[in-house]
Design a protein around this motif. Structure first.
Motif, mmCIF file in Angstrom:
data_model
loop_
_atom_site.group_PDB
_atom_site.id
_atom_site.type_symbol
_atom_site.label_atom_id
_atom_site.label_comp_id
_atom_site.label_asym_id
_atom_site.label_seq_id
_atom_site.Cartn_x
_atom_site.Cartn_y
_atom_site.Cartn_z
ATOM 1 N N SER A 103 0.593 -1.321 -0.137
ATOM 2 C CA SER A 103 -0.088 0.221 -0.094
ATOM 3 C C SER A 103 0.875 1.201 0.031
ATOM 4 O O SER A 103 1.830 1.214 0.534
ATOM 5 N N THR A 104 0.710 2.153 -0.776
ATOM 6 C CA THR A 104 1.412 3.342 -1.058
ATOM 7 C C THR A 104 0.296 4.565 -0.920
ATOM 8 O O THR A 104 -0.702 4.291 -1.719
ATOM 9 N N ILE A 105 0.547 5.432 -0.163
ATOM 10 C CA ILE A 105 -0.138 7.040 -0.134
ATOM 11 C C ILE A 105 0.168 7.847 -1.316
ATOM 12 O O ILE A 105 1.510 8.196 -1.363
ATOM 13 N N THR A 106 -0.512 8.005 -2.330
ATOM 14 C CA THR A 106 -0.603 8.774 -3.553
ATOM 15 C C THR A 106 -0.585 10.273 -3.606
ATOM 16 O O THR A 106 0.071 10.902 -4.125
ATOM 17 N N THR A 107 -1.781 10.564 -2.815
ATOM 18 C CA THR A 107 -2.365 12.019 -2.915
ATOM 19 C C THR A 107 -2.990 12.275 -1.787
ATOM 20 O O THR A 107 -3.520 11.466 -1.106
ATOM 21 N N ILE A 108 -2.816 13.238 -1.244
ATOM 22 C CA ILE A 108 -3.546 14.114 -0.177
ATOM 23 C C ILE A 108 -4.004 15.650 -0.647
ATOM 24 O O ILE A 108 -3.338 16.297 -0.942
ATOM 25 N N LYS A 109 -5.353 15.786 -0.613
ATOM 26 C CA LYS A 109 -5.947 17.072 -1.192
ATOM 27 C C LYS A 109 -6.977 17.411 -0.433
ATOM 28 O O LYS A 109 -7.650 16.617 0.185
#
Length: 276
Positions: A103-109
């Protein structure tokens, strides 16, 4: 969201064995026979029953979720839900196999909507059953401000006249079973005083992943070609106390499917049967 930039790119890897009992338990809870055995392909979306993130009592937030600040960023908004996602199915996952999930965090908006500030965190998951990538998934999580008002309760209505439709009673037993099978401690799904008093819902909330699983179950029962992709998005919550209609219509790419209570669509989704 500059304060959480360090979380973008964070990753973790976990493994689990897809023992059939858990998948069979969900199949039976949804009216199936529970006849799956080791070596069978797991029903699509049943991988959500595995890879539990079990925390001790001290590691939980007041909402029953794991406390903020572990793998996911500690967004300072009290309400969090699974808003939707996109999946591609490259090869079957096999019951009885050990599967690795990265699992990888790709974006935070951050966005501003009618209900106030929203923060969306997108996590990419890749599942490998030992012979290469089997499932790739993007999961959208949304963090929200406290509710300004209580949402209206759903008004019971007959099933719409569409090509595919099944009606499901999302009662407390089904919600409890799904929470237990996914180790989901979020209290909005089983603790009525909390759901109504703290998060201003009119009743217990039907899990988004449960709705998605019902939609996939409808699609695979009616499509002749294998499903290779699934995109879904929650539009408004579904609640216990009214029948949930699981609806669909085939199209050139696969099918359009949705859940519905009364006149409102709760979750909308698209199923693809072409190349993944």
């Amino acid at each position: 969201m500059s304060e959480f930039e360090d979380w973008i790119g964070r990753n973790q890897t976990v493994t689990d064995v897809l023992e059939p009992a858990r998948s069979n338990a969900l199949d039976v809870a949804l009216g199936g026979e529970g006849a799956l055995k080791p070596g069978d392909p797991i029903p699509l979306l049943h991988h959500w029953l595995y890879f539990w993130d079990v925390k001790p009592p001290a590691g939980l937030g007041t909402d029953g979720h794991p406390a903020k600040g572990g793998f996911l960023p500690p967004v300072p908004l009290p309400r969090r839900m699974w808003a939707g996602g996109r999946l591609s199915f490259h090869k079957p996952l096999i019951l009885g196999a050990q599967v690795t999930k990265t699992s990888t965090i790709t974006t935070i908006k951050e966005k501003t909507g009618k209900s106030g500030t929203l923060v969306f965190v997108t996590v990419r998951h890749e599942l490998d059953g030992g012979d290469g990538l089997a499932v790739s998934e993007e999961q959208d999580l949304v963090y929200r401000e406290p509710a300004a008002r209580t949402l209206p309760a759903p008004v019971p209505a007959p099933a719409p006249a569409v090509p595919w439709v099944e009606s499901v009673n999302p009662d407390t037993v089904l919600l409890f079973r799904y929470s237990a099978l996914t180790m989901n401690g979020h209290r909005i799904h089983y603790d009525r005083p909390y759901a109504m008093g703290e998060e201003a819902y009119p009743a217990l909330v039907v899990h988004g992943p449960l709705q998605a699983t019902l939609l996939m179950r409808l699609a695979t029962a009616n499509l002749s070609a294998p499903v290779t992709g699934f995109d879904f998005r929650g539009q408004q919550p579904a609640f216990d106390g009214a029948m949930l209609h699981v609806c669909g219509a085939p199209n050139a790419d696969g099918a359009e499917i949705w859940t519905q209570q009364g006149e409102a669509k709760n979750m909308v989704a698209a199923v693809r049967t072409g190349a993944a």
